[in-house]
Structure formats: structure tokens, C-alpha cells
Design a protein around this motif. Structure first.
Motif, PDB file in Angstrom:
ATOM      1  N   PRO A 199       1.149  -0.967  -0.139  1.00 25.21           N
ATOM      2  CA  PRO A 199      -0.070  -0.182   0.075  1.00 25.21           C
ATOM      3  C   PRO A 199       0.735   1.203  -0.210  1.00 25.21           C
ATOM      4  N   TRP A 200       0.276   2.300  -0.910  1.00 24.03           N
ATOM      5  CA  TRP A 200       0.477   4.062  -0.795  1.00 24.03           C
ATOM      6  C   TRP A 200       2.419   3.307  -1.440  1.00 24.03           C
ATOM      7  N   ASP A 329      -6.298  -3.596  -1.892  1.00 25.11           N
ATOM      8  CA  ASP A 329      -7.386  -3.161  -1.042  1.00 25.11           C
ATOM      9  C   ASP A 329      -7.180  -1.460  -1.300  1.00 25.11           C
ATOM     10  N   TRP A 330      -5.661  -1.516  -0.728  1.00 25.50           N
ATOM     11  CA  TRP A 330      -5.180  -0.368  -1.158  1.00 25.50           C
ATOM     12  C   TRP A 330      -5.687   0.966  -1.691  1.00 25.50           C
ATOM     13  N   ASN A 333      -9.097   2.061  -2.821  1.00 25.55           N
ATOM     14  CA  ASN A 333      -9.660   2.783  -1.909  1.00 25.55           C
ATOM     15  C   ASN A 333      -8.980   4.215  -2.201  1.00 25.55           C
ATOM     16  N   TYR A 334      -7.522   4.101  -3.137  1.00 23.30           N
ATOM     17  CA  TYR A 334      -7.048   5.147  -3.457  1.00 23.30           C
ATOM     18  C   TYR A 334      -7.406   6.116  -4.213  1.00 23.30           C
TER      19      TYR A 334
END
Length: 346
Positions: A199-200, A329-330, A333-334
């Protein structure tokens, strides 16, 4: 007090939040350049409680989530600025993650790598020397192994044949750190990262580019006809190793206080298998265009992490299926709520 450079970057964001959540006092710096869209960097900072408007107006902000986290907009190339920062704070340890990243970008923008990865790193070394910092930990890369055909890669292997300018600058960091350790007794530890994901993550990384294209219905390019493998390492495992190296006592040894460790999963995965798992999580099959090897790329990476396991009881534990699921998932959502399924890592 710990200084983390590259604090708005992928690994830097995860490290700073892990350190402050553990009660450490952290100063983070980043130049917030536009190598990839700065909006993602600002979003990482916002997730850590750093207000964008305050930084843009004053160049600095204290976290609203973590009172022990203070951020400054500052690039390592700014020698006088880095010197002022070290005068302002008494750092017990420094973690240098700031660097111009990307292998392919280095083919067309070499000066950016010299400025950030060489000149900037020397600025950090010099301030650590002058202010007697107790430990400098810095990011190196598996790319230093270059054209080395032996696997798994071990820290004792030859690293004299880098395949890209990026790799050459990372190897130069290791040599420069050794010199400062030898001449001035500065304790330094370099960690050779192996294909960090999660993530990120950076939008120029393959897994982000693949996700963007797959969801948009565009074909993905699979280099070297798919005959590539990478030692994919989940970001939480990387951060766990960084925290151990930063906070645990260094192993006793004689001689120059300079060490280098591999940090990775130690389980290379074929690129096609990685794409398959990504397809499963995204729920979409990818259209693949198979092509040749890109300049600067290597066919395989595989970390021997036995030295880090021995000295710091380190072992990466996150399975690829779990890590990819967390990334997807991230990612959804992002990117998707704001830009739709056909937008993303541009």
C-alpha cells in the motif's frame, strides 16, 4: 531523536509512522519533487497528520496525529539547509531513504541521480560526521548486484558490474559510507532493498502500472518474454527490518564500523505468477504484450538474508498473496473513488 529523509516517499511514510507510533521522536524531510505526481506524497503526509497548507506556507509542520513527528520540506541537495537542520536538532540516528528512484528514468535523467543520490548523500554523511550522530542507516538496493549471475545474492558477492546509473549511485553510497566509517568512526549500515511492494507504493512500479492498465482494459507489457523473477518483499517486512536496525544495539565487531545487509523475502517469484495473483485480486484478466528486456533491467533478484537474520533476528514473513491483497485493497480505495476504474498510476 531520529531523522528520516524521504519521509513522504513510499518506504519513508511507512517507517516514520511506525517509529512515531512506537514512541520515537522523528523529524522527517522530503523535497516533494514531481518525479511522480506529488499528490500521492501529500496524501501520505496527510495520513501521517501533516497539513499540506501549513507546509506550503512555512516549509514545516507538526503532525496532528503524532505530536512527536515534525516534517520539513527539504531536499538533500540543499547543503546549507541540511546543515541548518542538523544544527537545530540533536539526532541520535539518521535513516537516509531519500533518493532519486527508478532504473529506467536514470537512462534519460542522469543528473537527477547524481544530485540526489551522490551529492545529497555526501551532505548527509558530512553532517553526521560533524554532529557525531550515533548511527547512519541508509537505503541501498539489490540493483547493485547488476550483472551478477550467481544466486542467491550475498553481501560478499562481486558488485563491480552495475547495469544502470541508479545502481551505480547506490553502490557509490556504500563506498562513501565505508570511507566515512573508516576515516571518522561513523557507524553506518546499508540495507540492500529487494523489490518492495505494498500500500502507498510508487505509481512507476510495475505492480501499480499493471493494476492501472488492467483495470482500464489496456494491455500490459511483459518484459523479457516473462522470463523474469523478483524477490518481492512486502513493505511492512522492510520497515520491520529498518526499525530493528535503527533501534537495536549494533552487533559488536572490530575494525571499520560499516556494514551492509540484504533485506528481502528470500523467495524469488516469476513475473507471470505475480501478474496472475494480481489478476485474481483485481478480478480482471490482463491482456499481455510480451517484449524484450529493457535496458538497465536484470533477469532475476534473490536475496540471501542470512546475515541480517543472524545479527538482528530478521525474517520477512508476509506471503505474496497476503501482500498483493493488501495492495489491491489500498489501490482501489485510493484511486478509484476519485478517478474511476480507468485512472490510476499515471
Amino acid at each position: 531523536m531520529i531523522l528520516v529523509s524521504g519521509a513522504a516517499g513510499f518506504i519513508g511514510f511507512h517507517l516514520t509512522t511506525a517509529l512515531v507510533a512506537a514512541g520515537e521522536t522523528v523529524v522527517g524531510i522530503d523535497n516533494l519533487n514531481d518525479y511522480y505526481p506529488p499528490e500521492l506524497k501529500w496524501a501520505r503526509l496527510a495520513a501521517a497528520g501533516i497539513d499540506q497548507r501549513t507546509v506550503e506556507e512555512s516549509g514545516t509542520a507538526r503532525s496532528s496525529r503524532f505530536p512527536n513527528y515534525h516534517f520539513f520540506r527539504l531536499g538533500l541537495e540543499d547543503g546549507p539547509g541540511v546543515a541548518r537542520l542538523f544544527e537545530q536538532f540533536s539526532f541520535t540516528a539518521v535513516c537516509n531513504l531519500a533518493a532519486q528512484a527508478g532504473v529506467r528514468y536514470s537512462l534519460t535523467n542522469p543528473q537527477a541521480y547524481v544530485d540526489s543520490n551522490v551529492t545529497g548523500f555526501v551532505n548527509v554523511l558530512e553532517q553526521c560526521r560533524q554532529h557525531r550522530v550515533g548511527h547512519l542507516v541508509y537505503a541501498s538496493s539489490s540493483s547493485v548486484y547488476g550483472l551478477n549471475a550467481k544466486v542467491p545474492f550475498a553481501e560478499t558477492d562481486d558488485v563491480s558490474q552495475p547495469a544502470s546509473l541508479y545502481a551505480a549511485t547506490k553502490r557509490s553510497n556504500e563506498l562513501l559510507a565505508h570511507v566515512y566509517s573508516h576515516l571518522y568512526g561513523l557507524p553506518t549500515t546499508g540495507l540492500r532493498f529487494f523489490t518492495v511492494y505494498g500500500p502507498w507504493g510508487r505509481p512507476d512500479m510495475a505492480y501499480s502500472l499493471f493494476s492501472d492498465a488492467i483495470l482500464a482494459g489496456r494491455p500490459i507489457q511483459v518484459f523479457n518474454q516473462g522470463a523474469m523473477s523478483r524477490d518481492f518483499t512486502y513493505v511492512d517486512d522492510i520497515v520491520g527490518g529498518l526499525v530493528r536496525v535503527l533501534l537495536q544495539p549494533r552487533p559488536e565487531s572490530s575494525g571499520v564500523p560499516s556494514r551492509i545487509y540484504n533485506i528481502g523475502k528470500g523467495q524469488p517469484v516469476n513475473l507471470l505468477r505475480f501478474i496472475e495473483l494480481l489478476e485474481e485480486q483485481l478480478g480482471v484478466k490482463a491482456e499481455k504484450i510480451f517484449t524484450g528486456m529493457q535496458p538497465g533491467d536484470v533477469e532475476k533478484t534473490f536475496a540471501d538474508t542470512s546475515a541480517l537474520e543472524r545479527d538482528y533476528a530478521y525474517r520477512a514473513t508476509t506471503g505474496l498473496e497476503t501482500g498483493i491483497a493488501a495492495f489491491v485493497d489500498w489501490y482501489r480505495n485510493y484511486y478509484q473513488p476519485h478517478q474511476g476504474a480507468d485512472a490510476g498510476a499515471k
